[in-house]
Each structure stands twice: as C-alpha cells, then as structure tokens.
Design an enzyme around this catalytic site. Structure first.
Site, PDB file in Angstrom:
ATOM      1  CG  HIS A   1      -5.280   3.797   1.470  1.00 14.70           C
ATOM      2  ND1 HIS A   1      -4.890   2.560   0.991  1.00 14.70           N
ATOM      3  CD2 HIS A   1      -6.591   3.910   1.169  1.00 14.70           C
ATOM      4  CE1 HIS A   1      -5.933   1.972   0.424  1.00 14.70           C
ATOM      5  NE2 HIS A   1      -6.974   2.765   0.515  1.00 14.70           N
TER       6      HIS A   1
ATOM      7  CB  SER B   1      -9.428   0.700   0.432  1.00 14.05           C
ATOM      8  OG  SER B   1      -8.931   0.976  -0.838  1.00 14.05           O
TER       9      SER B   1
ATOM     10  CG  ASP C   1      -2.237   0.672   1.020  1.00 15.31           C
ATOM     11  OD1 ASP C   1      -2.216   1.912   1.039  1.00 15.31           O
ATOM     12  OD2 ASP C   1      -3.276   0.016   0.843  1.00 15.31           O
TER      13      ASP C   1
END
Ligand code: CA
Length: 428
Positions: A210, A369, A154
C-alpha cells in the site's frame, strides 16, 4: 436458584476485572511521570515516554486496571488527558489483482494524469477525456524539485524499487555513518530512508504494498519505463507505522508525525484512518501545522457523508488538513468514496489507479488511499513554484482553483483537482 446465583456472581466477578488495555496519557508541561504513583500501580506493566517535541505523551499498557484507578488518573491535576489507544488501518477498496511487469506498464495507463477516454483499465465506467488532474499542463511549469520533502506515512515504501529509488530521501549522516549508531542524533538508529515504527527499527521496507503504491503516485521517476509520478523530482521519506498486515496504533501514529516534523518535511501524505476522535492525534497534526506542514488525508471508503460522520484523521478541523475524496475515470464520484459538501476539500482520481508495488512490480488499486497521494503530489508541485505558502493558504488555493463539475459539486467544498490551475492560481 442457588446455582444461578453462583453463575451470576462469577459473571459479575469477571466483568469488574477490567480487560488489559493500552492508554495514551498526556501530562501537563513540566510534570515528571516518576513522581506519580499511577505509574507504579502494579496493574501498569509497560510505560513508554513517546518523547515528542509537542508535549509529554506516554503510552501505558495496563493489565486489569480498576475503574477507580482510571478515574483517579483522569482527575489528577497533573494530567492533561487520558484516552484509549486506537487502531488505524489502510483502506484499499479493491484490486484487480493484476501485477504487471515493468515492460507492460505505460504512461497511457495512467488516466489520473491524462485521461484520453481510452485508457485501459476502466472496469466499471467508461473513461471521459479530460477528467484528470491535468498533469501535462502542470509540467509545463514545474514537475517538482528535490527541495520538496514528502513523508509517506503508511506501510513503508520499497525504497529499492527502480521507479522510486532516485526519489527516496537519504539521511546522509546515517548512510555515511556506522551501523547500529544514531549518527545524526535524532533518536533513531540507522534511519537511512525513514523509520519503521511498527517494528521499531530503521528499515521502513514495505511488506504490504500500500505505501509503495501511494509513493509511486506522488513521485515515480519520469524515466522511459514504468509509470510517472505527479512529481518527477521530490524526496520521499518512508515512515512506516502500519504493519505488513495494514494496521497500526496511536502511539506509533504520533511518533510518525513527530519524526516527519523533525525530518523537516513539507507535506505528510496519509492514506489511512479509523478509530474515534483522538485529542492526541489532533494535537500531533496541530504541531505539524505549527511547523508549516500540510497534512493530506484520505476521506475514507465507506460511501458515507463525512459532514455527519467522523472519518479521522480526514475530519480534524485544522488549517493544514486536506480531506480527499475519490473520482472515477468518468469524472463521477467513485461509488465507494466518502464525501462531504463541508468536510471533503477536493476530489482526485482513485478508481483503478496503477502504481508501484514492492519488488519492481506494478498494480492497480482503488480507494481514497490512491486519491490522497494525487493531491499530495499536486501540493508538492505548488510548493515547488510557491514555496512560501502557509498550509492554510495552500489549501485555500487548492479549493479555489479546483474544477467545479456538476457531478462533484454536491460532494465537496470545491471540485476536481487541476494541478495546472493550482500552480498558476487560475480561478473562475
Ligand atoms: Ca538517526
């Protein structure tokens, strides 16, 4: 008229000079790139051998390569295939933009683990009791083990976050080694917690948020503060290939998968996507399958049907790929989520999910996600109790033990993730 002709010639002249582009070239086994004249072409200005264990991959940056040179390369019998480099991105849908301090965050906010119907933060639909992954049911049997290693591929992970720190993987040779030296000889210098392929260094710190959010869903510590991950004990390997702006390229996606294979992970968690079909990425994920590694992927946030579309990497038809859609607290499909009766294997919580973000903070985010790491964590629990399952056996069990609901049945091959049923192999 003469002026128009001149103008047309100029325009034509511009269009024949191809724009700079980046290619991924896979050579056949045993071929030496140095023996190929293509790599000496004056329009080829940067060639990088990706040095992966599953084939000879080269990243090539070209500056105005002619169509003929490209066609000649594709036709060369020493070349397996050539494709354009792709760009991949994170796909968070929305954020409540609330950064809550650690004192304010409670297990009771985590509807995905235990939905009481009264958890805070349902901002579109009301929550419904029991529409969750049944985490407490699973934890009666296992809450994980540090023997399970999971790659979060990621934007990196804040490995200093107080709710993650003790569950971060540590490369012992590097932490005890010398700075600036590849102490374990894996080809990467100072990779203590993983690697940063976006910036080509050993520090996969998350500057976006994220990746840290995904890591917290999987493995935030079960201590008295903050949130709890699906797993209380796990080793998280931070592999950064998406920049702090949230995007990354083919060559770094391939290198990330290779790194995770070499690190010996059990599962790769992938909350990113984009681009078209890529044989190079598919080959990389196949290599992970051959190494016995599960590859969990977010189905995408375009509200579209993946049976008809092409949301990659979730859509690669490989034994180890698990495509995950997002469910809201009501038990219904999240409005943004991609779906697919044939192509999306399972749904998991993904609307208004609270988790860790850098600098000891927490935030609510929505997207497939967020749903994908719930499945990653549940597969980590499964492997904690049944370590010998192959990726395909694990996925079949995931689908067979899912709770089939009327809301979700038209959107997925199975239904809603239930971690307790998964561990105990409870089927209908
Ligand atoms: Ca190293």
């Amino acid at each position: 008229m003469k002026n128009l002709l001149v103008a047309m010639t100029l325009i034509t002249g511009v269009s024949t000079a191809a724009a700079p582009q980046k290619l991924i070239v896979k050579l056949k086994e045993g071929v030496n790139a140095k023996s190929m004249s293509f790599f000496q072409n004056k329009s080829v200005n940067n060639v990088r051998d990706l040095k992966v264990s599953f084939g000879s991959f080269y990243s090539v940056t070209t500056d105005g390569l002619s169509q003929k040179s490209l066609s000649d390369l594709e036709a060369d019998p020493r070349v397996e295939y050539v494709e354009k480099s792709q760009t991949y991105t994170i796909s968070p849908l929305s954020s409540t933009d609330v950064e809550e301090t650690i004192q304010d965050v409670k297990f009771e906010d985590q509807w995905g683990l235990k939905n009481t119907g009264k958890n805070s933060g349902f901002w579109i639909f009301r929550g419904k009791e029991g529409q969750d992954i049944n985490a407490e049911g699973a934890w009666k049997f296992t809450s994980g083990t540090e023997d399970i290693k999971i790659a979060v591929i990621d934007t990196g992970v804040d490995y200093n976050h107080e709710d993650l720190k003790e569950n971060m993987w540590i490369n012992e040779a590097e932490v005890n080694g010398e700075e600036g030296v590849d102490d374990d000889g894996n080809g990467y210098v100072d990779d203590v917690h993983g690697y940063d392929f976006a910036n080509k260094d050993g520090d996969p710190m998350d500057g976006q948020g994220h990746g840290t959010h995904c890591a917290g869903v999987i493995g935030a510590l079960h201590n008295s503060s903050g949130i709890r991950g699906v797993m209380s004990d796990v080793k998280l390997v931070a592999i950064k290939f998406l920049s702090d702006a949230g995007s990354g390229e083919s060559e770094d996606a391939i290198a990330s998968i290779e790194y995770a294979i070499k690190a010996g992970v059990n599962i790769m968690s992938n909350s990113w996507g984009g681009g078209n079909f890529s044989q190079a990425l598919k080959d990389s994920i196949q290599a992970a399958n051959d190494a016995g590694i599960i590859f969990v992927a977010a189905a995408g946030n375009a509200r579209s049907n993946n049976d008809k579309g092409s949301s990659y990497p979730a859509n690669y038809k490989l034994d180890n790929v698990i495509s995950v859609g997002s469910m809201a607290g009501s038990g219904k499909k999240s409005s943004f989520s991609n779906h697919g009766k044939k192509s999306v294997h399972i749904f998991a919580p993904g609307s208004g999910i609270i988790s860790t973000v850098p600098k000891n903070k927490y935030k609510k985010l929505s997207g497939t996600s967020m749903a994908a790491p719930f499945v990653t964590g549940a597969m980590g629990l499964l492997l904690s109790s049944s370590p010998d399952l192959t990726p395909l056996e694990a996925r079949e069990r995931l689908e067979a033990t899912a709770v089939r609901t009327k809301h979700l049945k038209k959107y997925t091959t199975s239904g809603r993730l239930d971690a307790a049923r998964l561990i105990n192999d409870e089927r209908d």
